[in-house]
Design a protein around this motif. Structure first.
Motif, PDB file in Angstrom:
ATOM      1  N   MET A  42      46.894  27.832  47.681  1.00 15.92           N
ATOM      2  CA  MET A  42      45.632  28.682  47.833  1.00 15.92           C
ATOM      3  C   MET A  42      45.571  29.485  46.528  1.00 15.92           C
ATOM      4  O   MET A  42      46.833  30.357  46.291  1.00 15.92           O
ATOM      5  N   SER A  43      44.522  29.675  45.974  1.00 14.23           N
ATOM      6  CA  SER A  43      44.493  30.634  44.863  1.00 14.23           C
ATOM      7  C   SER A  43      44.292  32.150  45.405  1.00 14.23           C
ATOM      8  O   SER A  43      43.765  32.286  46.550  1.00 14.23           O
ATOM      9  N   ASP A  44      44.444  33.094  44.718  1.00 14.90           N
ATOM     10  CA  ASP A  44      44.383  34.520  45.363  1.00 14.90           C
ATOM     11  C   ASP A  44      42.796  34.861  45.576  1.00 14.90           C
ATOM     12  O   ASP A  44      42.490  35.398  46.638  1.00 14.90           O
ATOM     13  N   GLU A  45      41.854  34.128  44.803  1.00 16.25           N
ATOM     14  CA  GLU A  45      40.268  34.069  45.231  1.00 16.25           C
ATOM     15  C   GLU A  45      40.099  33.529  46.268  1.00 16.25           C
ATOM     16  O   GLU A  45      39.244  33.919  47.394  1.00 16.25           O
ATOM     17  N   GLN A  46      40.715  32.219  46.665  1.00 18.45           N
ATOM     18  CA  GLN A  46      40.353  31.861  47.623  1.00 18.45           C
ATOM     19  C   GLN A  46      40.984  32.388  49.002  1.00 18.45           C
ATOM     20  O   GLN A  46      40.237  32.700  50.168  1.00 18.45           O
ATOM     21  N   VAL A  47      42.392  33.069  49.180  1.00 18.82           N
ATOM     22  CA  VAL A  47      43.034  33.999  50.112  1.00 18.82           C
ATOM     23  C   VAL A  47      41.734  35.077  50.593  1.00 18.82           C
ATOM     24  O   VAL A  47      41.490  35.306  51.384  1.00 18.82           O
ATOM     25  N   ALA A  48      41.312  35.696  49.382  1.00 19.02           N
ATOM     26  CA  ALA A  48      40.366  36.969  49.524  1.00 19.02           C
ATOM     27  C   ALA A  48      39.001  36.597  50.105  1.00 19.02           C
ATOM     28  O   ALA A  48      38.503  37.195  51.058  1.00 19.02           O
ATOM     29  N   GLU A  70      39.888  35.754  53.691  1.00 19.03           N
ATOM     30  CA  GLU A  70      39.843  37.050  54.773  1.00 19.03           C
ATOM     31  C   GLU A  70      38.721  37.730  54.910  1.00 19.03           C
ATOM     32  O   GLU A  70      38.204  38.238  55.803  1.00 19.03           O
TER      33      GLU A  70
END
Length: 112
Positions: free
Chosen positions: A82-88, A91
């Protein structure tokens, strides 16, 4: 509570009673605060799985989970990291669903 299983779309629990129970008796079940927290975390695994599939696609599969009254761990497989954007995004979406306080289905049922 010793065990819970699904039977005809009902969650039926096997319990250890503190005294003898007979058909027709009225009983009161008390759920500990720890069990209530575990239930919240269990529900959160369903929310997380649904949002992961929404964000990453239907190839996401649950590979396991560990749920107790203090935390949850959710293991899953996906085609790529997952990219950081997808994680955010995941969440934020899960937290928004929790904040919306969408109800579940709880109830009392007579034993047949």
């Amino acid at each position: 509570m010793l065990d819970t299983r699904k039977f005809f779309e009902l969650n039926l629990s096997k319990i250890k009673a503190s005294s003898k129970i007979s058909v027709g008796d009225t009983v009161k079940a008390v759920v500990s605060s720890a069990r209530s927290e575990t239930a919240k975390h269990h529900s959160a695994t369903h929310l997380l799985h649904a949002v992961l599939r929404e964000v990453l696609g239907n190839t996401v599969t649950q590979a396991g989970s560990d749920v107790d009254d203090k935390r949850l761990r959710f293991d899953f497989t996906a085609p790529k990291a997952m990219s950081d954007e997808q994680v955010a995004l995941v969440e934020n979406k899960v937290n928004a669903m929790i904040a919306a306080n969408i109800g579940g289905k709880n109830g009392s049922y007579k034993r047949r």
